[in-house]
Design an enzyme around this catalytic site. Sequence first.
Site, PDB file in Angstrom:
ATOM      1  N   TRP A   1       8.857  -1.591   7.313  1.00  0.00           N
ATOM      2  CA  TRP A   1       7.444  -1.950   7.107  1.00  0.00           C
ATOM      3  C   TRP A   1       6.657  -1.559   8.351  1.00  0.00           C
ATOM      4  O   TRP A   1       7.246  -1.322   9.401  1.00  0.00           O
ATOM      5  CB  TRP A   1       7.296  -3.473   6.850  1.00  0.00           C
ATOM      6  CG  TRP A   1       6.072  -3.789   6.025  1.00  0.00           C
ATOM      7  CD1 TRP A   1       4.925  -4.394   6.439  1.00  0.00           C
ATOM      8  CD2 TRP A   1       5.878  -3.487   4.639  1.00  0.00           C
ATOM      9  NE1 TRP A   1       4.030  -4.496   5.388  1.00  0.00           N
ATOM     10  CE2 TRP A   1       4.594  -3.944   4.283  1.00  0.00           C
ATOM     11  CE3 TRP A   1       6.670  -2.868   3.656  1.00  0.00           C
ATOM     12  CZ2 TRP A   1       4.069  -3.795   2.984  1.00  0.00           C
ATOM     13  CZ3 TRP A   1       6.150  -2.728   2.377  1.00  0.00           C
ATOM     14  CH2 TRP A   1       4.866  -3.193   2.052  1.00  0.00           C
TER      15      TRP A   1
ATOM     16  N   ASP B   1      -2.514  -1.191  11.934  1.00  0.00           N
ATOM     17  CA  ASP B   1      -3.837  -1.680  11.546  1.00  0.00           C
ATOM     18  C   ASP B   1      -3.724  -2.618  10.354  1.00  0.00           C
ATOM     19  O   ASP B   1      -2.636  -2.795   9.797  1.00  0.00           O
ATOM     20  CB  ASP B   1      -4.762  -0.492  11.225  1.00  0.00           C
ATOM     21  CG  ASP B   1      -4.371   0.218   9.933  1.00  0.00           C
ATOM     22  OD1 ASP B   1      -3.168   0.413   9.678  1.00  0.00           O
ATOM     23  OD2 ASP B   1      -5.278   0.579   9.156  1.00  0.00           O
TER      24      ASP B   1
ATOM     25  N   GLU C   1      -1.891  -1.495   7.408  1.00  0.00           N
ATOM     26  CA  GLU C   1      -0.443  -1.349   7.589  1.00  0.00           C
ATOM     27  C   GLU C   1      -0.005   0.105   7.644  1.00  0.00           C
ATOM     28  O   GLU C   1       1.108   0.439   7.233  1.00  0.00           O
ATOM     29  CB  GLU C   1       0.315  -2.066   6.443  1.00  0.00           C
ATOM     30  CG  GLU C   1      -0.287  -3.387   6.053  1.00  0.00           C
ATOM     31  CD  GLU C   1       0.576  -4.220   5.128  1.00  0.00           C
ATOM     32  OE1 GLU C   1       0.580  -3.927   3.925  1.00  0.00           O
ATOM     33  OE2 GLU C   1       1.239  -5.151   5.605  1.00  0.00           O
ATOM     34  N   GLU C   2      -0.862   0.973   8.134  1.00  0.00           N
ATOM     35  CA  GLU C   2      -0.559   2.401   8.074  1.00  0.00           C
ATOM     36  C   GLU C   2      -0.557   3.112   9.419  1.00  0.00           C
ATOM     37  O   GLU C   2       0.228   4.031   9.628  1.00  0.00           O
ATOM     38  CB  GLU C   2      -1.581   3.098   7.151  1.00  0.00           C
ATOM     39  CG  GLU C   2      -1.476   2.631   5.714  1.00  0.00           C
ATOM     40  CD  GLU C   2      -2.586   3.147   4.827  1.00  0.00           C
ATOM     41  OE1 GLU C   2      -2.371   3.256   3.617  1.00  0.00           O
ATOM     42  OE2 GLU C   2      -3.692   3.441   5.343  1.00  0.00           O
TER      43      GLU C   2
ATOM     44  N   GLU D   1      -6.780  -6.158  -6.900  1.00  0.00           N
ATOM     45  CA  GLU D   1      -7.019  -5.581  -5.575  1.00  0.00           C
ATOM     46  C   GLU D   1      -8.069  -4.479  -5.651  1.00  0.00           C
ATOM     47  O   GLU D   1      -8.978  -4.389  -4.826  1.00  0.00           O
ATOM     48  CB  GLU D   1      -5.707  -5.015  -5.027  1.00  0.00           C
ATOM     49  CG  GLU D   1      -5.798  -4.449  -3.624  1.00  0.00           C
ATOM     50  CD  GLU D   1      -4.453  -3.876  -3.162  1.00  0.00           C
ATOM     51  OE1 GLU D   1      -4.037  -2.825  -3.709  1.00  0.00           O
ATOM     52  OE2 GLU D   1      -3.834  -4.475  -2.270  1.00  0.00           O
TER      53      GLU D   1
HETATM   54  C1  NOJ Z   1       1.764  -0.831   1.499  1.00  0.00           C
HETATM   55  C2  NOJ Z   1       0.611  -1.395   2.252  1.00  0.00           C
HETATM   56  O1  NOJ Z   1       0.441  -2.716   1.910  1.00  0.00           O
HETATM   57  C3  NOJ Z   1      -0.635  -0.608   1.981  1.00  0.00           C
HETATM   58  O2  NOJ Z   1      -1.688  -1.133   2.726  1.00  0.00           O
HETATM   59  C4  NOJ Z   1      -0.374   0.825   2.368  1.00  0.00           C
HETATM   60  O3  NOJ Z   1      -1.514   1.588   2.085  1.00  0.00           O
HETATM   61  C5  NOJ Z   1       0.821   1.361   1.634  1.00  0.00           C
HETATM   62  N1  NOJ Z   1       1.970   0.525   1.865  1.00  0.00           N
HETATM   63  C6  NOJ Z   1       1.118   2.788   2.038  1.00  0.00           C
HETATM   64  O4  NOJ Z   1       1.503   2.842   3.402  1.00  0.00           O
HETATM   65  C1  NOJ Z   2      -2.206  -4.199   1.387  1.00  0.00           C
HETATM   66  C2  NOJ Z   2      -3.321  -4.301   2.352  1.00  0.00           C
HETATM   67  O1  NOJ Z   2      -3.535  -3.030   2.930  1.00  0.00           O
HETATM   68  C3  NOJ Z   2      -3.028  -5.327   3.411  1.00  0.00           C
HETATM   69  O2  NOJ Z   2      -4.143  -5.479   4.251  1.00  0.00           O
HETATM   70  C4  NOJ Z   2      -2.684  -6.641   2.797  1.00  0.00           C
HETATM   71  O3  NOJ Z   2      -2.306  -7.546   3.811  1.00  0.00           O
HETATM   72  C5  NOJ Z   2      -1.575  -6.504   1.796  1.00  0.00           C
HETATM   73  N1  NOJ Z   2      -1.857  -5.462   0.847  1.00  0.00           N
HETATM   74  C6  NOJ Z   2      -1.340  -7.817   1.037  1.00  0.00           C
HETATM   75  O4  NOJ Z   2      -2.481  -8.171   0.327  1.00  0.00           O
END
Ligand code: NOJ
Ligand code: NOJ
Length: 571
Positions: free
Chosen positions: A139, A195, A198-199, A422
């Site tokens: 992750w 960030d 999560e990327e 979402e």
């Molecule tokens: C899962 C993350 O929650 C999401 O924010 C991200 O865009 C995708 N993985 C791809 O990295």
């Molecule tokens: C993906 C989002 O990018 C992230 O900000 C969020 O924490 C997770 N989904 C869970 O909602």
Amino acid sequence: MLLSAVFLALFAPSVWAQSSVIDAYVASESPIAKASMLANIGPSGSKSSGAFSGIVIASPSTENPDYLYTWTRDSALTFQTIIDQFTLGFDTTLRAEIDNYVGAQAIVQQIPNPSGDITTGGLGEPKFYVNETAFTGPWGRPQRDGPALRSTALITWANYLLSEGNTFYVTDTLWPIIENDLNYVSSNWNQSTYDLWEEIYSSSFFSTAVQHRALRQGTTLGRAIGQTSLASSYGNQADFLLCFLQSYWNPTGYMTANTGGGRSGIDANSVLASIHTFDAAAGCDAITFQPCSDVALLNLFTYVNAFRNAYEINSGISTNEAVLTGRYPEDVYMGGNPWYLTTLAVAEQLYDSLIVWNSQGSLDVTNISLPFFKQFDSTITAGTYTSSSPEFSTLTAAVKTFSDGFVALVAKYTPSSGGLAEQISRSNGAPVSAVDLTWSYASALTAFDARAGVIPGSWGAQGLSLNCGGGPVAQAVSVTFNVDASTLEGQNVYLTGAVDALEDWSTDNAILLSSANYPTWSVTVDLPGSTDVQYKYIKKDGSGTVTWESDPNMEITTPANGTYATNDTWR
Ligand code: NOJ
Ligand code: NOJ
């Protein structure tokens, strides 16, 4: 009388028409959003069975995407909303759930996980299983906004309890949890983070902004409960953070979301930062990026415009009207669509702005915010417009209509159940990705409250100034002090000097160096960049006797960024 009659005749019918549609949506969606948010919390939540007490699931969706986890960020933003609802007196039934959240976070903080344990970085872990065990798969970790957001939610709660005279619970139960998070923020904010999406692994504006807020609030709370030395160290780091925050500005008109990542950097990251660090007492302050500051308004303008041509669903909408917005225009996650919570964040930033303009009775148009305001009045020029001026009436009415437009789009793409997923399909407006996203509901509630003029508690943004040593964009620089010093049995070497971070020449609070590489003693300290810093080493023995180095003082000039090391010899 006459003027207002003319005004009403000219503008009111269409404003009313739209406004009443939004009123109706807010009235019907509010209870749904609240109930749906609570349905995702704990074992008795109707959509979160299996979640432990006080645990917020991100969404009940278990595949494509699997969101049956608890994210520290989503949970903190959800409980910030719940704690605000309780402390502002809107819903006193929420107290038990707040207590459950506190209990759950005390446990989650202690779970060893791939980011570390509580003493080695584990607080930066982004998500856990809903039964309070570690997720060990790959992750984007760590994510250093989580502990900041959690401490801010808990400090809001602590401040309320203190005002109720419940000091013991605050010092005994809440403070240790808050302190864990603040210590983590205080010592790690200068490290890279994933960030909020999560990327991207770099520094991130949203993270820096919420870290700054957390340490400011921690300073005030720490002082209130007698934790003065921790409070002052949080205050020092907050000063650095505030300087660092300025460095994200891209002079072409937006806050760059991340220092890495290779994208434009136009991102909801910055809009979310603005609403989650709103402090009405700070007015339209630019250095804390308040919602109505000229920089935040220009940023909003740039951000919104980046989505006008990004999605098919936005085609045909004129350039001064609301559009659906997403995380960032280059996004491809789940097809790369508009999001409910980002579109609502735009509305919320504008509602927050209206709160401040109305309460201060004036509105500033600056050369920076001019493009934002020109959308509504192409002849407007920079200046201060007081509430009695026609410009104030025209602009605030137009901003209200504009912001309601974002809510109107969310309303249009909310299915009849009132459920908020979402994302919203970029082509046909159907809900996409995780269903019943807890954060979507929380974002609806906070946007609706802002629309109703609800002012969340202050956090200390008022009256801050930049104290960056080398100018307004100086960053903190990590400086390692190395000194060769022979010591007697029982003696240790300490560092003290002429800046807050070096304890202002205090001998009592001087910073202990490590003798791991004796006779070289070392310590690493964050100092303001581009600054002349005087210092000296001292020796102290077990009985507190202090031996100073001989004169003159040592001095370094810190670099503008990066790191620096000294190679000193005791004299
Ligand atoms: C899962 C993350 O929650 C999401 O924010 C991200 O865009 C995708 N993985 C791809 O990295
Ligand atoms: C993906 C989002 O990018 C992230 O900000 C969020 O924490 C997770 N989904 C869970 O909602």
